[in-house]
Scaffold this motif. Structure first.
Motif, mmCIF file in Angstrom:
data_model
loop_
_atom_site.group_PDB
_atom_site.id
_atom_site.type_symbol
_atom_site.label_atom_id
_atom_site.label_comp_id
_atom_site.label_asym_id
_atom_site.label_seq_id
_atom_site.Cartn_x
_atom_site.Cartn_y
_atom_site.Cartn_z
ATOM 1 N N LEU A 258 46.384 51.564 52.851
ATOM 2 C CA LEU A 258 46.621 50.744 51.965
ATOM 3 C C LEU A 258 47.024 51.138 50.513
ATOM 4 O O LEU A 258 47.951 50.640 49.784
ATOM 5 C CB LEU A 258 45.808 49.247 51.816
ATOM 6 N N HIS A 259 46.029 51.832 50.211
ATOM 7 C CA HIS A 259 46.425 52.747 48.957
ATOM 8 C C HIS A 259 47.861 53.537 48.978
ATOM 9 O O HIS A 259 48.506 53.571 48.003
ATOM 10 C CB HIS A 259 45.280 53.674 48.562
ATOM 11 N N SER A 260 47.883 54.347 50.066
ATOM 12 C CA SER A 260 49.331 55.065 50.231
ATOM 13 C C SER A 260 50.449 53.998 50.170
ATOM 14 O O SER A 260 51.594 54.400 49.685
ATOM 15 C CB SER A 260 49.245 55.934 51.651
ATOM 16 N N ALA A 261 50.302 52.878 50.861
ATOM 17 C CA ALA A 261 51.462 51.998 51.179
ATOM 18 C C ALA A 261 51.910 51.435 49.565
ATOM 19 O O ALA A 261 52.760 51.383 49.303
ATOM 20 C CB ALA A 261 51.209 50.846 51.857
ATOM 21 N N SER A 262 50.687 51.152 48.927
ATOM 22 C CA SER A 262 51.126 50.616 47.475
ATOM 23 C C SER A 262 51.429 51.707 46.506
ATOM 24 O O SER A 262 52.515 51.385 45.836
ATOM 25 C CB SER A 262 49.613 50.105 46.880
ATOM 26 N N LEU A 263 50.984 52.990 46.815
ATOM 27 C CA LEU A 263 51.404 54.168 45.712
ATOM 28 C C LEU A 263 52.997 54.373 46.037
ATOM 29 O O LEU A 263 53.489 54.675 45.263
ATOM 30 C CB LEU A 263 50.554 55.353 46.225
ATOM 31 N N HIS A 264 53.480 54.134 47.191
ATOM 32 C CA HIS A 264 54.847 54.711 47.759
ATOM 33 C C HIS A 264 55.702 53.497 47.861
ATOM 34 O O HIS A 264 56.845 53.748 48.297
ATOM 35 C CB HIS A 264 54.922 55.481 48.992
ATOM 36 N N GLY A 265 55.372 52.347 47.358
ATOM 37 C CA GLY A 265 56.195 51.261 47.373
ATOM 38 C C GLY A 265 56.595 50.530 48.472
ATOM 39 O O GLY A 265 57.886 50.352 48.890
ATOM 40 N N ALA A 266 55.772 50.457 49.430
ATOM 41 C CA ALA A 266 55.898 49.848 50.639
ATOM 42 C C ALA A 266 56.685 48.244 50.525
ATOM 43 O O ALA A 266 57.404 47.815 51.376
ATOM 44 C CB ALA A 266 54.742 49.718 51.739
ATOM 45 N N VAL A 267 55.891 47.762 49.507
ATOM 46 C CA VAL A 267 56.612 46.216 49.357
ATOM 47 C C VAL A 267 57.811 46.340 48.567
ATOM 48 O O VAL A 267 58.560 45.346 49.279
ATOM 49 C CB VAL A 267 55.277 45.634 48.383
ATOM 50 N N SER A 268 58.090 47.111 47.934
ATOM 51 C CA SER A 268 59.613 47.102 47.532
ATOM 52 C C SER A 268 60.639 47.549 48.369
ATOM 53 O O SER A 268 61.586 47.238 48.368
ATOM 54 C CB SER A 268 59.585 47.864 46.097
ATOM 55 N N LYS A 269 60.239 48.302 49.247
ATOM 56 C CA LYS A 269 61.212 48.789 50.526
ATOM 57 C C LYS A 269 61.042 47.758 51.620
ATOM 58 O O LYS A 269 61.618 48.102 52.564
ATOM 59 C CB LYS A 269 60.723 50.200 51.135
ATOM 60 N N GLY A 270 60.221 46.923 51.644
ATOM 61 C CA GLY A 270 60.051 45.953 52.805
ATOM 62 C C GLY A 270 59.311 46.481 53.968
ATOM 63 O O GLY A 270 59.563 45.806 55.162
ATOM 64 N N ALA A 271 58.581 47.385 53.589
ATOM 65 C CA ALA A 271 58.044 47.925 54.942
ATOM 66 C C ALA A 271 56.580 47.234 55.187
ATOM 67 O O ALA A 271 55.501 47.638 55.007
ATOM 68 C CB ALA A 271 57.583 49.548 54.755
ATOM 69 N N TRP A 272 56.656 45.949 55.625
ATOM 70 C CA TRP A 272 55.518 45.203 56.033
ATOM 71 C C TRP A 272 54.753 45.790 57.166
ATOM 72 O O TRP A 272 53.616 45.611 57.232
ATOM 73 C CB TRP A 272 56.171 43.856 56.300
ATOM 74 N N TRP A 273 55.378 46.636 57.943
ATOM 75 C CA TRP A 273 54.639 47.159 59.124
ATOM 76 C C TRP A 273 53.576 48.310 58.718
ATOM 77 O O TRP A 273 52.735 48.579 59.329
ATOM 78 C CB TRP A 273 55.828 47.891 59.993
ATOM 79 N N TYR A 274 53.712 48.663 57.462
ATOM 80 C CA TYR A 274 52.861 49.626 56.756
ATOM 81 C C TYR A 274 51.632 49.222 56.069
ATOM 82 O O TYR A 274 50.556 49.582 56.057
ATOM 83 C CB TYR A 274 53.541 50.578 56.083
ATOM 84 N N LEU A 275 51.708 47.511 55.940
ATOM 85 C CA LEU A 275 50.756 47.038 55.143
ATOM 86 C C LEU A 275 50.018 45.994 55.951
ATOM 87 O O LEU A 275 48.678 45.979 55.890
ATOM 88 C CB LEU A 275 51.466 46.008 54.117
ATOM 89 N N LEU A 276 50.605 45.409 57.205
ATOM 90 C CA LEU A 276 49.687 44.662 57.868
ATOM 91 C C LEU A 276 48.629 45.279 58.685
ATOM 92 O O LEU A 276 47.768 44.700 59.002
ATOM 93 C CB LEU A 276 50.738 43.700 58.718
ATOM 94 N N PRO A 277 49.110 46.171 59.517
ATOM 95 C CA PRO A 277 48.055 46.674 60.613
ATOM 96 C C PRO A 277 46.864 47.027 59.944
ATOM 97 O O PRO A 277 45.862 46.635 60.358
ATOM 98 C CB PRO A 277 48.981 47.924 61.047
ATOM 99 N N PRO A 278 46.578 47.891 58.903
ATOM 100 C CA PRO A 278 45.217 48.188 58.165
ATOM 101 C C PRO A 278 44.656 47.079 57.731
ATOM 102 O O PRO A 278 43.515 46.888 57.707
ATOM 103 C CB PRO A 278 45.639 49.115 57.093
ATOM 104 N N GLY A 279 45.478 46.160 57.015
ATOM 105 C CA GLY A 279 44.922 44.916 56.532
ATOM 106 C C GLY A 279 44.284 43.931 57.583
ATOM 107 O O GLY A 279 43.262 43.433 57.428
ATOM 108 N N LEU A 280 45.013 43.811 58.674
ATOM 109 C CA LEU A 280 44.577 42.981 59.916
ATOM 110 C C LEU A 280 43.446 43.673 60.561
ATOM 111 O O LEU A 280 42.565 42.891 60.916
ATOM 112 C CB LEU A 280 45.629 42.697 60.847
ATOM 113 N N GLY A 281 43.445 45.027 60.448
ATOM 114 C CA GLY A 281 42.166 45.578 61.149
ATOM 115 C C GLY A 281 40.968 45.271 60.442
ATOM 116 O O GLY A 281 39.887 45.056 60.964
#
Length: 311
Positions: A258-281
């Motif tokens: 989640l830290h890496s996804a936030s640091l590299h702009g996963a939200v702005s890139k629409g990369a939901w697949w990088y945020l959901l799996p660890p959060g759901l885990g």
């Protein structure tokens, strides 16, 4: 004239054998009552599957896929037949990262909980059993840690000490034991007020005998229930520290993802697949531990079981 032989008499059971037989019977009774709670059984099954997958990760997957220099895919690739959960900013499989991240999150959560519960149990039992100035000192130390925000203290320890799994475990364990200490102290005071404790002392039982033979067996079920509930809090704390960049930089965990996804702009890139799996885990594991802990609490606490039966 025929003589009848009497069957060999059954040897008398020793006191130790009787104690273990009673413990096995009590464990079987607890399991039967636990099995009636569907939520607890569901949480136990989910935990069993996740732990099994985490343990078998080295045998079922290729660890070289975690290396950024050997990333097999293109950056920010959406989920596909090749990468079921897509790839991260370096081209690594998000499924592989999530799979291996379960190891660190579970390891830190369990180890930090054991440290926390161990400290809390020792402090609580000693404060209740010895009393006097020992109790006063231990209670003042407990109040001091209760007043301080545990997350802030964990952040300070993680910042001062070298980064690594040991630091995260120490930071969480050292800051989350006061609630266990107060709970164990209250239970120990209740146990030591019973008549058989006075009889044990009158017959010459010392501190070690009273604590080891009478207090701990009565307190441990409550400690075990508190352990299952504390693991969930420890996993959240580890995820929080890793999300803030204070985790082990050499290991993959759900919080570091989640830290890496936030640091590299996963939200702005629409990369939901990088945020959901660890959060759901994190959500699934915490919910599973909570369901198991609540079910055990209902089984081992007669008052809760009675109130649940009335409802």
């Amino acid at each position: 004239m025929t003589t009848t032989q009497n069957p060999p008499s059954t040897p008398p059971r020793t006191a130790t054998a009787l104690v273990w037989a009673r413990r096995r019977a009590a464990a079987a009774r607890v399991w039967r009552q636990f099995a009636t709670d569907r939520g607890g059984v569901a949480g136990l099954v989910v935990l069993g599957v996740i732990v099994l997958l985490a343990v078998l990760a080295p045998a079922l997957t290729d660890q070289t896929g975690l290396d950024v220099t050997r990333a097999p895919g293109a950056p920010w690739q959406a989920p596909s037949g090749e990468f079921w959960l897509g790839t991260d900013h370096t081209g690594r499989s998000v499924l592989l990262l999530t799979w291996w991240g379960a190891q660190v999150s579970l390891l830190v959560g369990l180890a930090a909980t054991l440290l926390s519960v161990g400290i809390g149990t020792v402090v609580g039992v000693c404060a209740a059993h010895f009393g006097g100035w020992v109790s006063s000192v231990l209670l003042r130390v407990t109040d001091f840690f209760l007043v301080l925000p545990s997350l802030v203290l964990a952040l300070v320890l993680s910042t001062v000490l070298p980064q690594g799994l040991g630091t995260i475990i120490l930071a969480i364990g050292v800051t989350s034991w006061p609630s266990t200490a107060r709970l164990v102290r209250a239970q120990t005071l209740t146990v030591e007020a019973r008549p058989y404790i006075e009889r044990s002392r009158a017959l010459g039982g010392g501190h070690g005998h009273v604590i080891g033979k009478h207090v701990l067996p009565a307190v441990l079920p409550l400690v075990f229930v508190n352990t299952t509930l504390t693991v969930a809090s420890a996993i959240i704390a580890e995820s929080t520290l890793s999300f803030l960049g204070l985790g082990d930089p050499t290991r993959v965990s759900w919080g570091s993802m989640l830290h890496s996804a936030s640091l590299h702009g996963a939200v702005s890139k629409g990369a939901w697949w990088y945020l959901l799996p660890p959060g759901l885990g994190i959500v699934v594991v915490v919910l599973a531990f909570t369901l198991c802990g609540r079910a055990l609490e209902t089984v081992l606490n007669p008052r809760l079981a009675h109130s649940a039966g009335e409802r």
